[in-house]
Design an enzyme around this catalytic site. Structure first.
Site, PDB file in Angstrom:
ATOM      1  N   ILE A 125       0.856  -1.184   0.000  1.00  9.44           N
ATOM      2  CA  ILE A 125       0.000   0.000   0.000  1.00  9.44           C
ATOM      3  C   ILE A 125       0.890   1.232   0.000  1.00  9.44           C
ATOM      4  O   ILE A 125       1.815   1.354   0.809  1.00  9.44           O
ATOM      5  CB  ILE A 125      -0.976   0.000   1.203  1.00  9.44           C
ATOM      6  CG1 ILE A 125      -1.960   1.172   1.091  1.00  9.44           C
ATOM      7  CG2 ILE A 125      -0.246  -0.013   2.537  1.00  9.44           C
ATOM      8  CD1 ILE A 125      -3.157   1.040   2.009  1.00  9.44           C
ATOM      9  N   THR A 128       2.733   6.555   2.388  1.00  7.64           N
ATOM     10  CA  THR A 128       3.790   7.422   2.904  1.00  7.64           C
ATOM     11  C   THR A 128       4.695   7.947   1.799  1.00  7.64           C
ATOM     12  O   THR A 128       5.110   7.216   0.908  1.00  7.64           O
ATOM     13  CB  THR A 128       4.639   6.660   3.938  1.00  7.64           C
ATOM     14  OG1 THR A 128       3.780   6.115   4.932  1.00  7.64           O
ATOM     15  CG2 THR A 128       5.643   7.577   4.588  1.00  7.64           C
ATOM     16  N   GLY A 131       9.189  13.051   3.207  1.00  7.05           N
ATOM     17  CA  GLY A 131       8.837  14.340   3.798  1.00  7.05           C
ATOM     18  C   GLY A 131       7.414  14.425   4.296  1.00  7.05           C
ATOM     19  O   GLY A 131       7.034  15.407   4.932  1.00  7.05           O
ATOM     20  N   GLY A 133       5.495  11.615   5.956  1.00  4.89           N
ATOM     21  CA  GLY A 133       5.257  10.899   7.203  1.00  4.89           C
ATOM     22  C   GLY A 133       3.797  10.579   7.428  1.00  4.89           C
ATOM     23  O   GLY A 133       3.103  10.086   6.528  1.00  4.89           O
ATOM     24  N   GLU A 244      -6.266  -1.413  10.439  1.00  4.46           N
ATOM     25  CA  GLU A 244      -4.813  -1.532  10.343  1.00  4.46           C
ATOM     26  C   GLU A 244      -4.177  -1.265  11.703  1.00  4.46           C
ATOM     27  O   GLU A 244      -3.245  -1.976  12.124  1.00  4.46           O
ATOM     28  CB  GLU A 244      -4.263  -0.549   9.313  1.00  4.46           C
ATOM     29  CG  GLU A 244      -2.743  -0.619   9.177  1.00  4.46           C
ATOM     30  CD  GLU A 244      -2.179   0.380   8.174  1.00  4.46           C
ATOM     31  OE1 GLU A 244      -0.937   0.459   8.056  1.00  4.46           O
ATOM     32  OE2 GLU A 244      -2.974   1.077   7.516  1.00  4.46           O
ATOM     33  N   GLU A 369       2.545   9.925  18.376  1.00  3.76           N
ATOM     34  CA  GLU A 369       2.165  11.318  18.621  1.00  3.76           C
ATOM     35  C   GLU A 369       0.864  11.665  17.893  1.00  3.76           C
ATOM     36  O   GLU A 369       0.001  12.373  18.431  1.00  3.76           O
ATOM     37  CB  GLU A 369       3.293  12.257  18.174  1.00  3.76           C
ATOM     38  CG  GLU A 369       4.552  12.175  19.027  1.00  3.76           C
ATOM     39  CD  GLU A 369       5.391  10.936  18.765  1.00  3.76           C
ATOM     40  OE1 GLU A 369       6.260  10.627  19.601  1.00  3.76           O
ATOM     41  OE2 GLU A 369       5.191  10.279  17.716  1.00  3.76           O
TER      42      GLU A 369
END
Length: 381
Positions: A125, A128, A131, A133, A244, A369
């Site tokens: 898949i 990403t 730069g 992320g 996922e 995060e």
């Protein structure tokens, strides 16, 4: 602590998975590390065993296990073998498959699902980007309409199965002015002119996973390869990302639990100052904490699995499970390395490899995060 989400059918399936892994995977584990990939014959063997098509209807060659708990069992057992095995199989079978099964046209299902189930078509898949992320809405890869075709240009990075994938579920920007609402998904076959791969990326861990960069230079596709609706790709991704992330949580806990159990046995055998190191009060108390920590995490993830089976799993709860399990995994495995002493820093020991393999789980599928950001927003903050 006895678990209560699995019945006899699930445990029978678990037994068959274990036997397959013991027969077909574990004896060859070192060769996978050396080659930095899982060979196609292993994928064929897994397909023949029915392990790659749990979510694929029988009409398209799959096992049609409508109960997600079978996928959870598979995720647990592959994670006990290695983090890389689970990530490669999980991306192929649990992450990509729902897009085709639930969003694909009849022609698309007939075209790709049988090969996905058999292992003849290996999936990746492409989300990403360099730069980018975790910021999926900032995609720069584009697809521009040219008559009856779309022309794709751009690149993806950190793509699991990227070096050997036959089919890439690719997220591209089709309406730049719409930002997040201008993303579309396409299924891009690796045989397409203009598609190329970079080198296998040299990672800190998960050596067996053939992670790679993917490049698209004037790759032409048609509406027949569009998955879902035009400009609805971001919404589609948000719809399937919770599964996922749940898969990541399942793997994180099972992976850490297995290494912890092996560490407990190690502390019974390894002696220092004339006694097993596990009998030292500090180590005994530490292991008591780690076992309890793992069982608490496992109980929470089991609750998430049960919620998903009922169709009630929310994106926020999946985010909680993903970040908490990854954090727990990291802490537990770090202690396991310490309990092994100098041997814990040797790659020939499973604990060292597991420690390296686990570090990425706090980064991928949305960094921890980002997971906390999602949870914080749900609190009205």
């Amino acid at each position: 602590m006895k678990r209560d989400i699995y019945n006899e059918d699930h445990e029978a399936f678990r037994d068959s998975v274990r036997k397959f892994l013991e027969r077909s995977v574990i004896p060859n584990a070192e060769s996978y590390v050396e080659k930095k990939c899982f060979p196609r014959e292993l994928w064929f063997a897994a397909g023949e065993q029915g392990l790659l098509g749990l979510g694929i209807p029988e009409a398209y060659g799959g096992s049609e296990a409508e109960d997600f708990r079978f996928a959870a069992v598979l995720g647990e057992e592959t994670s006990k073998v290695s983090g890389a095995l689970n990530s490669c199989w999980g991306i192929h079978s649990d992450t990509v498959v729902p897009y085709f099964v639930e969003l694909g046209t009849e022609e698309q299902k007939k075209r790709w699902l049988p090969g996905i189930a058999s292992g003849e078509i290996l999936c990746a898949i492409g989300m990403t980007e360099p730069g980018g992320g975790s910021d999926l809405a900032a995609l720069k890869t584009t697809a521009v309409r040219d008559g009856d075709e779309w022309v794709i240009n751009g690149s993806k990075t950190f793509i699991t199965n990227g070096y050997s994938a036959d089919l890439i579920l690719l997220a591209v920007r089709t309406s730049p002015e719409k930002k997040a609402r201008g993303i579309t998904l396409f299924a891009v076959e690796a045989t397409k002119e203009g598609f190329s791969r970079g080198r296998k990326l040299d990672k800190v861990g998960q050596d067996e996973s053939d992670t790679a960069e993917l490049f698209f230079e004037n790759v032409r596709v048609t509406d027949a390869e569009m998955i879902g609706e035009l400009d609805q790709g971001f919404i589609h991704m948000m719809q399937y990302l919770p599964q996922e992330r749940l898969g990541s949580a399942i793997a994180n806990v099972a992976h850490a639990k297995q290494i912890l159990l092996e560490t407990v046995e190690y502390t019974k055998e390894r002696k220092a100052f004339g006694q097993p190191i596990g009998t030292f009060q500090h180590n005994k108390f530490l292991l008591a904490e780690l076992v309890t920590q793992i069982e608490a995490a496992e109980a929470y993830v089991d609750k998430l699995v049960a919620s998903h089976v009922r169709g009630e799993l929310t994106a926020v709860d999946a985010a909680k499970g993903k970040w908490w399990s990854a954090q727990t995994q990291s802490e537990v495995l770090d202690h396991c390395v310490q309990l092994h002493g100098g041997y814990g820093f040797m790659n020939e020991y499973r604990v060292a490899r597991a420690w390296r393999d686990a570090r990425v789980t706090k980064i991928w599928a949305g960094s921890n995060e980002i997971m906390k950001e999602l949870i914080g927003r749900s609190l009205g903050l």
